[in-house]
Design a protein around this motif. Structure first.
Motif, PDB file in Angstrom:
ATOM      1  N   ALA A  20       1.158  -1.858  -0.047  1.00  0.00           N
ATOM      2  CA  ALA A  20      -0.174  -0.194   0.099  1.00  0.00           C
ATOM      3  C   ALA A  20       0.266   1.407   0.502  1.00  0.00           C
ATOM      4  O   ALA A  20       0.902   2.220  -0.678  1.00  0.00           O
ATOM      5  N   THR A  21       2.364   1.551   1.064  1.00  0.00           N
ATOM      6  CA  THR A  21       2.731   2.306   0.787  1.00  0.00           C
ATOM      7  C   THR A  21       4.298   2.128   0.468  1.00  0.00           C
ATOM      8  O   THR A  21       4.996   0.816   1.201  1.00  0.00           O
ATOM      9  N   GLU A  25      13.461   5.293  -0.645  1.00  0.00           N
ATOM     10  CA  GLU A  25      14.513   3.918  -0.684  1.00  0.00           C
ATOM     11  C   GLU A  25      14.515   2.845  -1.548  1.00  0.00           C
ATOM     12  O   GLU A  25      14.595   1.917  -2.198  1.00  0.00           O
ATOM     13  N   GLU A  26      13.107   1.930  -0.882  1.00  0.00           N
ATOM     14  CA  GLU A  26      12.738   0.726  -1.382  1.00  0.00           C
ATOM     15  C   GLU A  26      12.187   1.221  -3.013  1.00  0.00           C
ATOM     16  O   GLU A  26      12.546   0.096  -4.220  1.00  0.00           O
ATOM     17  N   LEU A  27      11.475   2.110  -3.312  1.00  0.00           N
ATOM     18  CA  LEU A  27      10.895   2.621  -4.738  1.00  0.00           C
ATOM     19  C   LEU A  27      12.020   2.559  -5.791  1.00  0.00           C
ATOM     20  O   LEU A  27      12.428   2.134  -7.204  1.00  0.00           O
ATOM     21  N   ALA A  28      13.263   3.252  -5.449  1.00  0.00           N
ATOM     22  CA  ALA A  28      14.089   3.400  -6.328  1.00  0.00           C
ATOM     23  C   ALA A  28      15.416   2.007  -6.235  1.00  0.00           C
ATOM     24  O   ALA A  28      15.475   1.728  -6.850  1.00  0.00           O
ATOM     25  N   ALA A  29      15.059   1.085  -5.044  1.00  0.00           N
ATOM     26  CA  ALA A  29      15.971  -0.146  -5.282  1.00  0.00           C
ATOM     27  C   ALA A  29      15.305  -0.402  -6.535  1.00  0.00           C
ATOM     28  O   ALA A  29      16.146  -1.061  -7.574  1.00  0.00           O
ATOM     29  N   ALA A  30      14.213  -0.400  -6.466  1.00  0.00           N
ATOM     30  CA  ALA A  30      13.028  -1.560  -7.163  1.00  0.00           C
ATOM     31  C   ALA A  30      13.560  -1.150  -8.698  1.00  0.00           C
ATOM     32  O   ALA A  30      13.306  -2.039  -9.770  1.00  0.00           O
ATOM     33  N   ALA A  31      13.598  -0.145  -8.769  1.00  0.00           N
ATOM     34  CA  ALA A  31      13.838   0.852 -10.247  1.00  0.00           C
ATOM     35  C   ALA A  31      15.582   0.815 -10.714  1.00  0.00           C
ATOM     36  O   ALA A  31      15.345   1.075 -11.839  1.00  0.00           O
ATOM     37  N   GLY A  32      15.989   0.566 -10.231  1.00  0.00           N
ATOM     38  CA  GLY A  32      17.257   0.842 -10.328  1.00  0.00           C
ATOM     39  C   GLY A  32      18.110   2.071  -9.435  1.00  0.00           C
ATOM     40  O   GLY A  32      18.692   2.387 -11.050  1.00  0.00           O
ATOM     41  N   VAL A  33      17.536   3.040  -9.214  1.00  0.00           N
ATOM     42  CA  VAL A  33      18.160   4.030  -9.556  1.00  0.00           C
ATOM     43  C   VAL A  33      18.297   4.728  -7.635  1.00  0.00           C
ATOM     44  O   VAL A  33      18.402   3.834  -7.219  1.00  0.00           O
ATOM     45  N   ASN A  34      18.502   6.393  -7.679  1.00  0.00           N
ATOM     46  CA  ASN A  34      19.374   6.993  -6.233  1.00  0.00           C
ATOM     47  C   ASN A  34      17.988   6.868  -5.741  1.00  0.00           C
ATOM     48  O   ASN A  34      17.139   7.607  -6.532  1.00  0.00           O
ATOM     49  N   SER A  47       3.820  17.653  -4.150  1.00  0.00           N
ATOM     50  CA  SER A  47       4.313  16.873  -3.446  1.00  0.00           C
ATOM     51  C   SER A  47       3.543  15.634  -3.191  1.00  0.00           C
ATOM     52  O   SER A  47       2.304  15.741  -2.213  1.00  0.00           O
ATOM     53  N   TYR A  48       3.192  14.350  -3.314  1.00  0.00           N
ATOM     54  CA  TYR A  48       2.513  13.192  -3.624  1.00  0.00           C
ATOM     55  C   TYR A  48       3.383  12.225  -2.484  1.00  0.00           C
ATOM     56  O   TYR A  48       2.628  10.959  -2.171  1.00  0.00           O
ATOM     57  N   GLY A  49       4.268  13.200  -1.353  1.00  0.00           N
ATOM     58  CA  GLY A  49       4.586  11.637  -0.974  1.00  0.00           C
ATOM     59  C   GLY A  49       4.501  12.549   1.084  1.00  0.00           C
ATOM     60  O   GLY A  49       3.670  13.186   0.942  1.00  0.00           O
ATOM     61  N   GLY A  54       6.274   7.650   3.356  1.00  0.00           N
ATOM     62  CA  GLY A  54       6.474   7.075   2.249  1.00  0.00           C
ATOM     63  C   GLY A  54       5.424   7.930   1.386  1.00  0.00           C
ATOM     64  O   GLY A  54       4.529   8.443   1.428  1.00  0.00           O
ATOM     65  N   TYR A  55       5.552   7.475  -0.090  1.00  0.00           N
ATOM     66  CA  TYR A  55       4.096   6.919  -0.898  1.00  0.00           C
ATOM     67  C   TYR A  55       2.910   6.422  -0.750  1.00  0.00           C
ATOM     68  O   TYR A  55       3.344   5.224  -0.879  1.00  0.00           O
ATOM     69  N   GLU A  56       2.164   6.555  -1.365  1.00  0.00           N
ATOM     70  CA  GLU A  56       0.922   5.920  -1.337  1.00  0.00           C
ATOM     71  C   GLU A  56       1.040   4.933  -2.980  1.00  0.00           C
ATOM     72  O   GLU A  56       1.074   6.097  -3.937  1.00  0.00           O
TER      73      GLU A  56
END
Lengths: 230, 230
Positions: A20-21, A25-34, A47-49, A54-56
DNA sequence: GGTTGTGAAACACTTCACAGCC
DNA sequence: GGCTGTGAAGTGTTTCACAACC
């Protein structure tokens, strides 16, 4: 921003797993970016976070889809029904992500009339009619090299302003028309270049002014085409 | 430098037309870049031009080929023989430009044994054997998304250090392994984004901090895959 | 405590513009 | 005169690091 589609894919897979959220850091890892880059990219959308949280996922999926224009349907025509054209036509992510294939066209009478992925291949002479009748806004050129420029000229004349080119030529188009190209041989050559470096190959020391390739692929880089199994 | 393959293609086509010498201005136009950029790129390889004259096409082809490591042969295995795998296997530019396909592999018993572009499809169980016996250094992954990571792990374990990935997943690999990916849906999404801007679509004014896309594709961008006609 | 959003610094890339050479 | 090679300026992108906030 050319990285948004990558984030969107990562978010979709988080969504499928019921997350859900997600933190930057997590999303960046999944996408392969910093993570800093990801936060800066997302901050451009608004500003969606939520700090400390974190982000929904669902909300972010919607916002990115909207930004990319995926809340509306885009009509696509595929010109050239060789193996590649077939692979593209059969690509599932097509239909599900806001892209609708309105036509498959080919110049070869032997394929015209064939049924591929629920569509009937039409003759290239129908190009202008199909573009106009279906409101095609993106043309995918999967023809041999020689045919690419003439086909491109025709789709542009018929009003298409976005072209995805798989033929090994630099297409020339008028101002206002976007062309993106996908080129296997160039990808392989780049890999060969890196490979040679690793091996300390014959050129290893002769061009020291090139540092080792530090980054990954540059932003906006073309990504996968398809993954069809027979 | 990721633009060298583009220059190389342009030079090859000049060569085919019998051109012996070319100025940075002409070559830049053929490759779709700015002439200062081209001169700077070429200057990294050494001083291969002649002031007042230009570059000798044949010599430059050789120097770029050497820099890219195309003077040696690279052995490639294609994993996944769907439409895309077939398109890749049938790609002419493969063999002619220093890349040799040593194996076509698939997990589906129905395609194993099939003859495609002069090669016999082998079972995925043979993966490690083929990689070792033929000295494969580049693996092309054209499998469905689910299979991509396991296949990647296997090729890496077998010693491959360069992977070209067509499956819609971010592959994780150990340090020292290069992965490039080619992704159709991302290309389409980027086109849709531009298209939406042109149309002054629903988001047209809501994210003004994004200027219009000025440049063309970023450097190192994946380029065409194939252009096969049935 | 944890995480976002963002100035500021660092870095990379592109373009300009011209000296140097043919 | 024409064209390359390149320092310098300009522009864009990435990363750092931390204040603001939940």
């Amino acid at each position: 921003m050319a990285r948004l589609p990558v984030y969107l894919r990562a978010l979709h897979s988080l969504q499928d797993r019921g997350t859900a959220t997600v933190s930057s850091e997590e999303l960046a890892a999944a996408a392969g970016v910093n993570s800093a880059k990801l936060r800066k990219d997302l901050s451009h959308l608004g500003s969606y976070g939520t700090r400390g949280v974190g982000y929904e996922v669902q909300y972010l999926v919607y916002q990115i889809s909207r930004e990319l224009g995926l809340t509306q349907d885009w009509v696509v025509a595929i010109i050239g029904v060789g193996n590649l054209g077939r692979a593209l036509a059969g690509y599932g992510g097509f239909a599900s992500r806001g892209f609708r294939v309105a036509g498959l066209l080919d110049a070869d009478a032997r394929v015209v009339g064939a049924h591929i992925s629920g569509l009937t291949v039409e003759h290239i002479d129908e190009l202008e009619t199909i573009i106009k009748d279906h409101g095609v806004s993106i043309a995918v050129i999967a023809t041999p090299a020689e045919a690419a420029q003439p086909v491109c000229d025709r789709v542009v004349a018929a009003g298409v302003t976005s072209v995805l080119n798989f033929a090994p030529v630099v297409l020339s188009v008028p101002e206002g028309v976007d062309v993106r190209k996908v080129d296997l041989s160039i990808e392989l050559q780049i890999l060969a270049f890196h490979e040679q470096r690793k091996a300390g190959g014959p050129m290893g020391d002769l061009a020291p002014e090139y540092g080792p390739f530090k980054g990954d692929q540059p932003p906006g880089t073309a990504q996968y085409i398809e993954a069809v199994d027979a």
